[in-house]
Design a protein around this motif. Structure first.
Motif, short mmCIF file in Angstrom:
data_model
loop_
_atom_site.label_atom_id
_atom_site.label_comp_id
_atom_site.label_asym_id
_atom_site.label_seq_id
_atom_site.Cartn_x
_atom_site.Cartn_y
_atom_site.Cartn_z
N PHE A 64 -9.44 -11.21 71.51
CA PHE A 64 -10.75 -11.70 71.08
C PHE A 64 -10.89 -11.59 69.56
O PHE A 64 -11.47 -12.45 68.91
CB PHE A 64 -11.86 -10.92 71.78
CG PHE A 64 -12.23 -11.46 73.13
CD1 PHE A 64 -13.20 -12.44 73.25
CD2 PHE A 64 -11.60 -11.00 74.27
CE1 PHE A 64 -13.55 -12.95 74.49
CE2 PHE A 64 -11.95 -11.49 75.53
CZ PHE A 64 -12.91 -12.47 75.65
N ALA B 29 -13.76 -12.94 67.08
CA ALA B 29 -14.87 -12.23 67.72
C ALA B 29 -14.95 -10.80 67.17
O ALA B 29 -13.95 -10.20 66.76
CB ALA B 29 -14.66 -12.20 69.23
N ARG C 64 -9.20 -10.48 83.87
CA ARG C 64 -10.20 -11.57 83.94
C ARG C 64 -11.61 -11.00 84.02
O ARG C 64 -12.53 -11.53 83.37
CB ARG C 64 -9.92 -12.44 85.15
CG ARG C 64 -10.88 -13.62 85.25
CD ARG C 64 -10.66 -14.43 86.49
NE ARG C 64 -11.60 -15.54 86.55
CZ ARG C 64 -11.84 -16.26 87.63
NH1 ARG C 64 -11.18 -16.00 88.75
NH2 ARG C 64 -12.68 -17.25 87.60
N ALA D 120 -12.58 -9.67 80.65
CA ALA D 120 -12.72 -10.80 79.72
C ALA D 120 -14.06 -11.50 79.92
O ALA D 120 -14.72 -11.90 78.95
CB ALA D 120 -11.56 -11.78 79.92
N ASN D 121 -14.50 -11.63 81.20
CA ASN D 121 -15.81 -12.24 81.46
C ASN D 121 -16.93 -11.41 80.86
O ASN D 121 -17.89 -11.94 80.28
CB ASN D 121 -16.02 -12.40 82.96
CG ASN D 121 -15.21 -13.53 83.56
OD1 ASN D 121 -14.61 -14.33 82.82
ND2 ASN D 121 -15.18 -13.61 84.87
N ASP E 296 -16.84 -11.78 77.11
CA ASP E 296 -17.30 -13.12 76.74
C ASP E 296 -18.82 -13.22 76.82
O ASP E 296 -19.46 -13.80 75.94
CB ASP E 296 -16.63 -14.14 77.65
CG ASP E 296 -16.93 -15.56 77.22
OD1 ASP E 296 -16.53 -15.95 76.10
OD2 ASP E 296 -17.57 -16.29 78.02
N ASN E 297 -19.41 -12.64 77.87
CA ASN E 297 -20.88 -12.64 77.99
C ASN E 297 -21.51 -11.87 76.84
O ASN E 297 -22.53 -12.29 76.26
CB ASN E 297 -21.30 -12.01 79.32
CG ASN E 297 -21.20 -12.99 80.48
OD1 ASN E 297 -20.97 -14.18 80.27
ND2 ASN E 297 -21.35 -12.49 81.69
N MET F 163 -20.34 -11.45 73.86
CA MET F 163 -20.21 -12.23 72.64
C MET F 163 -21.21 -13.37 72.61
O MET F 163 -21.81 -13.68 71.57
CB MET F 163 -18.79 -12.77 72.50
CG MET F 163 -17.73 -11.70 72.31
SD MET F 163 -18.01 -10.71 70.84
CE MET F 163 -18.05 -11.98 69.60
N LYS F 164 -21.41 -14.03 73.75
CA LYS F 164 -22.31 -15.18 73.80
C LYS F 164 -23.75 -14.78 73.54
O LYS F 164 -24.49 -15.48 72.84
CB LYS F 164 -22.21 -15.87 75.15
CG LYS F 164 -20.94 -16.69 75.33
CD LYS F 164 -20.94 -17.36 76.70
CE LYS F 164 -19.68 -18.19 76.91
NZ LYS F 164 -19.63 -18.80 78.27
N THR G 272 -25.42 -22.46 78.04
CA THR G 272 -24.51 -21.40 77.58
C THR G 272 -23.99 -20.55 78.71
O THR G 272 -23.06 -19.77 78.50
CB THR G 272 -25.27 -20.49 76.60
OG1 THR G 272 -26.40 -19.93 77.25
CG2 THR G 272 -25.69 -21.25 75.36
N GLY H 92 -19.30 -16.16 86.56
CA GLY H 92 -18.63 -15.12 85.76
C GLY H 92 -18.90 -13.72 86.27
O GLY H 92 -17.96 -12.95 86.55
#
Length: 523
Positions: A375, A380, A405, A408-409, A412-413, A415-416, A466, A472
Motif C-alpha cells: 500500500f 497510501a 485479502r 487488504a479489504n 482499503d476501507n 484509506m477510502k 465509493t 468487502g
C-alpha cells in the motif's frame, strides 16, 4: 480462602468432577470404616476381658444350681476371689432391660452369651457395665451397713471389698460409696461387671467382677487398619485412569468440533473405542461431510448464477446503446456497470470460497508488513506497530491468501474513508489481536453490525460510488470466522492532540501455532 478462589479450584471437566466424586466417596467410606473399627475396638476389648469372668460365672451357676441353703452360701463364698465375688439372695442386683432402661450393645451380647451357655432365655440374664447409682436397672439395698463387716451381713448382702480386692477393715458405708470404690479398684481403663442370673429354686445369683483393662492393641492392628485405606487408594488410582480413558473421546470430539468450525476439510474423527463413542464419532463425521457438501454446492451454485448473469447483462448493454435518449442511456449503462461489478465481486468471493486453501503456519507480522509495504508503494499512508512481547511473537495457523485479502479489504476501507490506516499487533492471551484505525467520520452505532451483511452499503461518506459492491466487510468476517476468530467495528472518540478519532476495526484470531489435527491414539 475467598469464594472466587474456591470457585477456581472447582474442576472444569467431566473427568475432574467424577474424580472428585469418587475420591469423596472413598474418603467418606474409609473414614466410616475407621470410625466403626475404632468405635467397636473398646467393646471388643471389654468383651475379651469379660470372657474369663463369664466362664467362671457359668461354672459357678451350674454348681450352685445343684445346692441350696447354707451349702450354696458356703460354696459362693469359696468361689470368690479378690476381683470376682458371688452372693445369692432373693432379689436381683440387676434388672433385665426394658423400654425405659435399654441395655447397651455389649451388655446385650454378654447377656445372650450367658443365656446360651446356661440354657436360659436371653431376657433371664441381666448384665450391667460400669453402672451409676442412678441407673434404673440397678437395685442396691438402702439399709445401713449393707452387710459389709465380718462377711456376716444379711443373707442377700453384697460382699465386703477392701482396697486390695479382699476383705477390708474400712469398707464403704453405702451403695454410692461402694460403686465408687469398685470404679477406683477397676481403674480408668478397667471395667466393673454386674450380673444377675436366676437359679432353679427362685433365688438369684448375683456376681460382681472387676475386670482388668483390655490389652493394648497389637502392633499389627495399625497395618491391618491401613490395609483397607491402601486398597481404597489403589481402587481410586485405577478408577482415575479408567475415568481419564473414558472421557478422552469427549475431549477429541470437542477438539474435532472446534477444528471443523475452522476447516471443513479437516480429517475425519477416528471411529474407534466403545460403541457409544464409535456411534458419536460416526454421526459427527457424517455431519462434517454434509456441511462440507452443502458449502461446496452453495458456492458452486452462487458462482454459476453469477457467471450466467453476464450473458443477459451483455445483451441489455447492447440494447441500451440503441436508446436515443442520452440521459436515459447513461443511467441504464451505469446500472448495468454496477450489476456487473456486483457479479464480479460475487464470482471473486465464490472462487475464494471454492479454492479450499489449506491451513499453514503464518507469521502475522510478516504478512501485515508485506501488505503495508504494498500500500505504501502505491502512495497510501499506512504504518504497522507490533506491540507484542518478544515471547508472544509466534506464528498462527491460517490461510495466507484469505487472510491477506481480509486485511487488504480493511486497509482499503480505512484509506477510502479515513485517509490513512494504522495497524497495531497486540497479544491478547490466547488470541492475536490486530487493530486497524482510521481518521474517518465513523459509523452510526446501529450500522456497526449491519455493514457486515453481504451487499449492504451506506449512504454518505460510505456511499454506493465509493463503497463498491458491498461484499468487502462480508468477506472479512467470513475469512476471520473461518479461522475461529471474529471482527468487530467500534467508533473511536477523539484524543487530542494526536488522535482526531475515527473507526477501529478489531480482528481477533486464535493464537495457535499450528493447525489442529486428530493424531492422538485411541484409548
Amino acid at each position: 480462602m475467598t469464594l472466587p478462589r474456591l470457585r477456581r479450584l472447582r474442576p472444569d471437566s467431566l473427568a475432574g468432577w467424577l474424580a472428585v466424586l469418587l475420591l469423596a466417596t472413598l474418603i467418606l467410606s474409609g473414614g466410616l470404616l475407621s470410625a466403626i473399627f475404632l468405635g467397636q475396638r473398646g467393646d471388643l476389648g471389654r468383651r475379651a476381658a469379660a470372657g474369663p469372668a463369664l466362664e467362671r460365672l457359668t461354672e459357678a451357676h451350674q454348681q450352685l444350681a445343684a445346692l441350696s441353703g447354707m451349702e450354696r452360701q458356703r460354696l459362693a463364698h469359696t468361689l470368690r476371689s479378690p476381683a470376682f465375688h458371688l452372693f445369692v439372695g432373693p432379689e436381683p442386683l440387676v434388672l433385665p432391660p426394658g423400654p425405659e432402661a435399654p441395655a447397651s450393645r455389649l451388655e446385650r451380647r454378654l447377656a445372650i452369651s450367658l443365656g446360651e451357655r446356661l440354657d436360659l432365655f436371653p431376657q433371664a440374664a441381666a448384665v450391667l457395665i460400669n453402672p451409676e447409682t442412678t441407673d434404673p436397672r440397678l437395685r442396691l439395698p438402702e439399709r445401713p451397713g449393707f452387710g459389709w463387716r465380718g462377711g456376716r451381713g444379711g443373707r442377700g448382702g453384697p460382699p465386703r471389698l477392701g482396697p486390695d480386692g479382699g476383705d477390708g477393715d474400712q469398707p464403704p458405708s453405702g451403695p454410692e460409696r461402694w460403686l465408687d470404690h469398685l470404679q477406683r479398684q477397676a481403674g480408668p481403663a478397667g471395667t466393673v461387671l454386674l450380673v444377675s442370673l436366676p437359679l432353679p429354686d427362685g433365688e438369684v445369683l448375683n456376681a460382681v467382677a472387676v475386670l482388668a483393662p483390655p490389652l493394648p492393641p497389637h502392633p499389627g492392628t495399625l497395618p491391618l487398619l491401613a490395609l483397607p485405606l491402601l486398597v481404597l487408594l489403589g481402587v481410586a488410582a485405577v478408577a482415575l485412569v479408567a475415568l481419564r480413558r473414558a472421557t478422552r473421546p469427549l475431549e477429541r470430539l470437542a477438539a474435532a468440533a472446534e477444528r471443523v468450525g475452522i476447516d471443513l476439510n479437516a480429517p475425519p474423527l477416528s471411529e474407534s473405542g466403545p460403541g457409544e463413542v464409535r456411534r458419536a464419532s460416526h454421526a459427527f463425521n457424517r455431519m462434517q461431510e454434509r456441511l462440507a457438501r452443502f458449502v461446496t454446492d452453495r458456492t458452486r451454485m452462487l458462482a454459476a448464477i453469477s457467471h450466467d448473469l453476464r450473458t443477459p447483462i451483455t445483451r441489455l448493454r447492447l440494447r441500451a446503446e440503441l436508446i436515443d435518449d442520452e440521459e436515459m442511456r447513461e443511467r441504464m449503462i451505469a446500472d448495468l456497470d454496477e450489476m456487473e461489478e456486483m457479479i464480479a465481486a460475487t464470482l471473486a468471493f465464490a472462487r475464494d470460497e471454492a479454492a479450499g486453501e489449506d491451513l499453514e503456519a503464518v507469521d502475522p507480522a510478516r504478512l501485515l508488513g508485506d501488505l503495508t509495504k504494498s500500500f505504501a508503494e502505491a502512495g497510501a499512508k499506512v504504518r504497522l506497530d507490533d506491540r507484542r512481547p518478544a515471547g508472544d511473537r509466534q506464528p498462527i495457523a491460517g490461510r495466507p491468501m484469505a487472510l491477506r485479502r481480509a486485511f487488504a479489504n480493511l486497509i482499503d476501507n480505512a484509506m477510502k474513508y479515513g485517509g490513512e490506516a494504522r495497524l497495531t499487533l497486540l497479544a491478547g492471551g490466547d488470541e492475536l489481536v490486530v487493530e486497524i484505525d482510521d481518521n474517518g467520520p465513523g459509523l452510526p452505532e446501529e450500522a456497526l453490525e449491519e455493514v457486515f451483511r453481504p451487499f449492504h452499503r451506506l449512504e454518505g461518506s460510505r456511499s454506493r460510488q465509493t463503497g463498491g459492491a458491498g461484499l468487502g466487510l462480508a468477506v472479512v468476517r467470513s475469512v476471520v470466522r473461518g479461522h475461529g476468530g471474529d471482527v468487530r467495528l467500534a467508533n473511536r472518540p477523539p484524543r487530542p492532540p494526536d488522535d482526531p478519532g475515527g473507526l477501529t476495526a478489531r480482528v481477533a484470531l486464535p493464537a495457535n501455532a499450528a493447525p489442529a489435527r486428530d493424531d492422538s491414539p485411541e484409548g
